[in-house]
Write a protein that holds these residues in place. Structure first.
Motif, PDB file in Angstrom:
ATOM      1  N   THR A  17       0.842  -1.181   0.000  1.00 24.71           N
ATOM      2  CA  THR A  17       0.000   0.000   0.000  1.00 24.71           C
ATOM      3  C   THR A  17       0.882   1.238   0.000  1.00 24.71           C
ATOM      4  O   THR A  17       1.966   1.232   0.580  1.00 24.71           O
ATOM      5  N   PRO A  18       0.461   2.304  -0.648  1.00 25.24           N
ATOM      6  CA  PRO A  18       1.307   3.494  -0.733  1.00 25.24           C
ATOM      7  C   PRO A  18       1.557   4.116   0.638  1.00 25.24           C
ATOM      8  O   PRO A  18       0.666   4.186   1.475  1.00 25.24           O
ATOM      9  N   ALA A  19       2.773   4.567   0.842  1.00 28.36           N
ATOM     10  CA  ALA A  19       3.121   5.312   2.043  1.00 28.36           C
ATOM     11  C   ALA A  19       2.615   6.739   1.885  1.00 28.36           C
ATOM     12  O   ALA A  19       2.400   7.217   0.765  1.00 28.36           O
ATOM     13  N   VAL A  20       2.415   7.421   2.999  1.00 30.07           N
ATOM     14  CA  VAL A  20       1.914   8.790   2.967  1.00 30.07           C
ATOM     15  C   VAL A  20       2.951   9.717   3.583  1.00 30.07           C
ATOM     16  O   VAL A  20       3.444   9.479   4.677  1.00 30.07           O
ATOM     17  N   LEU A  21       3.279  10.769   2.861  1.00 22.31           N
ATOM     18  CA  LEU A  21       4.159  11.826   3.337  1.00 22.31           C
ATOM     19  C   LEU A  21       3.283  13.045   3.556  1.00 22.31           C
ATOM     20  O   LEU A  21       2.716  13.584   2.605  1.00 22.31           O
ATOM     21  N   VAL A  22       3.142  13.460   4.822  1.00 16.15           N
ATOM     22  CA  VAL A  22       2.278  14.593   5.151  1.00 16.15           C
ATOM     23  C   VAL A  22       3.118  15.862   5.185  1.00 16.15           C
ATOM     24  O   VAL A  22       4.080  15.958   5.949  1.00 16.15           O
ATOM     25  N   LEU A  23       2.746  16.811   4.362  1.00 13.58           N
ATOM     26  CA  LEU A  23       3.394  18.118   4.341  1.00 13.58           C
ATOM     27  C   LEU A  23       2.439  19.078   5.051  1.00 13.58           C
ATOM     28  O   LEU A  23       1.551  19.665   4.439  1.00 13.58           O
ATOM     29  N   ALA A  24       2.611  19.206   6.365  1.00 15.08           N
ATOM     30  CA  ALA A  24       1.642  19.889   7.210  1.00 15.08           C
ATOM     31  C   ALA A  24       1.878  21.391   7.339  1.00 15.08           C
ATOM     32  O   ALA A  24       1.076  22.076   7.950  1.00 15.08           O
ATOM     33  N   ARG A  25       2.979  21.888   6.798  1.00 14.80           N
ATOM     34  CA  ARG A  25       3.284  23.315   6.905  1.00 14.80           C
ATOM     35  C   ARG A  25       4.135  23.715   5.702  1.00 14.80           C
ATOM     36  O   ARG A  25       4.663  22.857   5.019  1.00 14.80           O
ATOM     37  N   PRO A  26       4.277  25.011   5.463  1.00 12.35           N
ATOM     38  CA  PRO A  26       5.168  25.435   4.376  1.00 12.35           C
ATOM     39  C   PRO A  26       6.585  24.907   4.604  1.00 12.35           C
ATOM     40  O   PRO A  26       7.056  24.815   5.730  1.00 12.35           O
ATOM     41  N   VAL A  27       7.242  24.559   3.525  1.00 15.12           N
ATOM     42  CA  VAL A  27       8.568  23.928   3.572  1.00 15.12           C
ATOM     43  C   VAL A  27       9.618  24.945   3.130  1.00 15.12           C
ATOM     44  O   VAL A  27       9.414  25.655   2.145  1.00 15.12           O
ATOM     45  N   THR A  28      10.745  24.966   3.849  1.00 14.12           N
ATOM     46  CA  THR A  28      11.847  25.850   3.458  1.00 14.12           C
ATOM     47  C   THR A  28      12.711  25.146   2.415  1.00 14.12           C
ATOM     48  O   THR A  28      12.664  23.923   2.277  1.00 14.12           O
ATOM     49  N   ARG A  29      13.541  25.921   1.738  1.00 17.44           N
ATOM     50  CA  ARG A  29      14.435  25.353   0.729  1.00 17.44           C
ATOM     51  C   ARG A  29      15.394  24.341   1.335  1.00 17.44           C
ATOM     52  O   ARG A  29      15.763  23.374   0.690  1.00 17.44           O
ATOM     53  N   ASP A  30      15.802  24.564   2.572  1.00 20.04           N
ATOM     54  CA  ASP A  30      16.737  23.655   3.228  1.00 20.04           C
ATOM     55  C   ASP A  30      16.114  22.288   3.523  1.00 20.04           C
ATOM     56  O   ASP A  30      16.831  21.302   3.666  1.00 20.04           O
ATOM     57  N   GLU A  31      14.808  22.226   3.626  1.00 15.79           N
ATOM     58  CA  GLU A  31      14.116  20.975   3.951  1.00 15.79           C
ATOM     59  C   GLU A  31      13.840  20.106   2.724  1.00 15.79           C
ATOM     60  O   GLU A  31      13.493  18.928   2.868  1.00 15.79           O
ATOM     61  N   VAL A  32      13.973  20.667   1.531  1.00 18.15           N
ATOM     62  CA  VAL A  32      13.609  19.955   0.304  1.00 18.15           C
ATOM     63  C   VAL A  32      14.463  18.707   0.113  1.00 18.15           C
ATOM     64  O   VAL A  32      13.943  17.634  -0.218  1.00 18.15           O
ATOM     65  N   GLY A  34      15.961  16.828   2.326  1.00 14.92           N
ATOM     66  CA  GLY A  34      15.537  15.798   3.276  1.00 14.92           C
ATOM     67  C   GLY A  34      14.223  15.146   2.878  1.00 14.92           C
ATOM     68  O   GLY A  34      14.048  13.934   3.028  1.00 14.92           O
ATOM     69  N   LEU A  35      13.289  15.945   2.346  1.00 16.27           N
ATOM     70  CA  LEU A  35      12.011  15.385   1.904  1.00 16.27           C
ATOM     71  C   LEU A  35      12.197  14.481   0.682  1.00 16.27           C
ATOM     72  O   LEU A  35      11.518  13.456   0.562  1.00 16.27           O
ATOM     73  N   CYS A  36      13.117  14.840  -0.205  1.00 17.06           N
ATOM     74  CA  CYS A  36      13.408  13.981  -1.359  1.00 17.06           C
ATOM     75  C   CYS A  36      13.978  12.644  -0.882  1.00 17.06           C
ATOM     76  O   CYS A  36      13.611  11.582  -1.405  1.00 17.06           O
ATOM     77  N   GLU A  37      14.838  12.687   0.112  1.00 17.12           N
ATOM     78  CA  GLU A  37      15.376  11.448   0.689  1.00 17.12           C
ATOM     79  C   GLU A  37      14.267  10.637   1.345  1.00 17.12           C
ATOM     80  O   GLU A  37      14.254   9.405   1.257  1.00 17.12           O
ATOM     81  N   ASP A  38      13.329  11.326   2.004  1.00 21.80           N
ATOM     82  CA  ASP A  38      12.184  10.628   2.618  1.00 21.80           C
ATOM     83  C   ASP A  38      11.365   9.898   1.560  1.00 21.80           C
ATOM     84  O   ASP A  38      10.940   8.754   1.765  1.00 21.80           O
TER      85      ASP A  38
END
Length: 129
Positions: A17-32, A34-38
């Motif tokens: 079943t697909p995993a879910v990545l919740v983006l619950a707030r605005p994301v900064t450039r520095d976090e991108v 890490g999210l790609c790795e996630d």
């Protein structure tokens, strides 16, 4: 030698079943990064080939959100998968279309499937098909 058929559906696996990545707030450039790795990690862990990105909490859409989603999709594609958007703001959907990015949306019919209950309009005087 014969064996009994396994019970249940053989191709259905709870781990697929697909995993879910919740983006619950605005994301900064520095976090991108890490999210790609996630995303890559979730694809590897589930084997489903899809990560659902819940974008309902991202706030008002802008080019930063478009950049984030494009990078997440690129990371998923490079890992052999894709992302699907959940709960996108209608303005985000329009902005993605404006910049030429096509994302699969949760609850949307696939491109190859015709919408149910919709009939093509026939010009008056033309015979029905």
């Amino acid at each position: 030698m014969s064996s009994a058929a396994p019970s249940g559906l053989p191709l259905v696996d709870a781990a697929m079943t697909p995993a879910v990545l919740v983006l619950a707030r605005p994301v900064t450039r520095d976090e991108v990064v890490g999210l790609c790795e996630d995303v890559r990690g979730l694809l590897a862990a589930t084997g489903a080939g899809v990560v659902v990105c819940d974008v309902g909490g991202l706030g008002p859409p802008g080019l930063g959100v478009v950049d984030l989603l494009a990078r997440l999709q690129l990371a998923a594609r490079r890992a052999g998968g894709r992302i699907r958007l959940r709960d996108p703001d209608p303005a985000l959907h329009a902005l993605l279309g404006l910049v030429g990015l096509r994302f699969e949306m949760e609850g949307e019919a696939e491109q190859r499937e015709p919408p149910l209950g919709v009939e093509e309009e026939v010009e008056s005087g033309e015979p029905p098909v």
